[in-house]
Scaffold this active site. Structure first.
Site, mmCIF file in Angstrom:
data_model
loop_
_atom_site.group_PDB
_atom_site.id
_atom_site.type_symbol
_atom_site.label_atom_id
_atom_site.label_comp_id
_atom_site.label_asym_id
_atom_site.label_seq_id
_atom_site.Cartn_x
_atom_site.Cartn_y
_atom_site.Cartn_z
ATOM 1 N N CYS A 39 -1.156 10.812 -7.020
ATOM 2 C CA CYS A 39 -1.354 11.724 -5.725
ATOM 3 C C CYS A 39 -2.123 13.014 -6.357
ATOM 4 O O CYS A 39 -0.825 13.732 -7.059
ATOM 5 C CB CYS A 39 -0.183 11.706 -4.933
ATOM 6 S SG CYS A 39 -0.385 10.163 -3.510
ATOM 7 N N LYS B 182 0.595 -1.202 0.484
ATOM 8 C CA LYS B 182 0.127 0.136 0.201
ATOM 9 C C LYS B 182 0.839 1.065 -0.027
ATOM 10 O O LYS B 182 1.945 1.294 0.762
ATOM 11 C CB LYS B 182 -0.847 0.086 1.295
ATOM 12 C CG LYS B 182 -1.394 0.953 1.173
ATOM 13 C CD LYS B 182 -2.641 1.125 2.762
ATOM 14 C CE LYS B 182 -3.633 1.915 2.749
ATOM 15 N NZ LYS B 182 -4.704 2.976 1.254
#
Length: 308
Positions: free
Chosen positions: A137, A48
């Site tokens: 992001c 992750k």
């Protein structure tokens, strides 16, 4: 008797015993699935996404089910690199010793945040075979657009990260303008690409007239995006010479085979892990059978073998 084909591949310097990987955010950090099968069967796992400092992520609700997948708005909640290594480093080191490569994903909201996270990983994570830079992001310094939504932004992040590590550097791309952005990433020294990330979508509750997740838009994943992902992998493979890790809606060995024919060297299983914990192991078996059925002695013979 048909012999088992060679399934080992090299993903930008990461030597994997087979092409099957897991997609970041859909497989925890590996240990959660050990009760279902031996995770070390896989070629690699992708952990992750982790940032230099802890992130809280987005408020609930974070998930909504769709007819052919899910929508998620998790927001990359994570404990930060130091805590991540403290909590999971022993297991991940053991997984590496057992033959499954560990790819650590790096997250950030600015170039400086990516740099700091990667510096910490370099210092604290000897078990990492390579790093995947998640350039999807949002850039909080520039209005919230994804860091990798333009060739210039993608190149800036890749260039900054390339200076900080000699380990294999993968870049996980946003699903936009993939050929041009892939070339910009390759030019800055990336060793491989991962694509695609989730596709932005909306899901409205018509009774409440509100989003089914905490934000108006979120990332769509699952079988519904598979054909789009295959097309984007094919476009990227024509544009660059570095290897590609194909991601998006893989539920079977045939889905994985599509990515390989389109030009992917490795294939990551994502959303299917959430509904079928043993999916990646099953897909590895099915892919191996497919390679044999094609009369190939080596899976590498079939990378990019799509005929138009």
């Amino acid at each position: 008797m048909v012999s088992t084909p060679n399934m080992s591949v090299n993903l930008g310097g990461i030597q994997m015993k087979n092409p099957i990987c897991t997609a970041s955010g859909t497989f925890g950090n590996g240990w959660q699935f050990e009760g279902f099968y031996d995770v070390s069967r896989l070629g690699a796992i992708t952990c992750k996404g982790v940032s230099a400092e802890p992130w809280d992520g987005n408020p609930a609700p974070r998930l909504a089910q769709l007819p052919s997948g899910i929508m998620n708005s998790v927001g990359l909640q994570n404990p930060g690199v130091r805590e991540f290594v403290r909590e999971y480093g022993e297991y991940l080191s053991d997984l590496d010793r057992r033959g499954c490569k560990v790819i650590c994903q790096v997250a950030g909201h600015s170039v400086q945040e990516y740099e700091r996270a990667l510096e910490l990983y370099e210092e604290l994570a000897p078990f990492a075979a390579g790093f995947e830079i998640n350039i999807s992001c949002p850039n909080i310094a520039k209005g919230g657009a994804a860091m990798g939504s333009t060739p210039e932004g993608a190149a800036e992040v890749t260039r900054a990260c390339r200076r900080l590590t000699k380990r294999p550097l993968l870049v996980k791309m946003a699903p936009t303008n993939v050929a041009e952005i892939a070339r910009a990433i390759e030019a800055e020294g990336a060793d491989a690409l991962t694509l695609i990330n989730t596709i932005p979508g909306m899901c409205i509750d018509v009774r409440t007239r509100r989003s089914k997740v905490s934000r108006p838009t979120a990332g769509v994943s699952g079988p519904g995006i598979h054909a789009i992902a295959v097309r984007m992998v094919w476009e990227a493979a024509k544009a660059v010479s570095i290897p590609i890790n194909g991601v998006g809606g893989v539920t079977s060995g045939e889905d994985a085979a599509e990515f390989i024919l389109a030009g992917a060297t490795a294939v990551s299983v994502g959303t299917q892990n959430l509904v079928e914990p043993g999916a990646a192991s099953r897909i590895l078996d099915e892919l191996t059978q497919w390679v044999a059925s094609q009369g190939a002695s080596d899976v590498n013979e079939l990378i990019g073998a799509f005929e138009c």
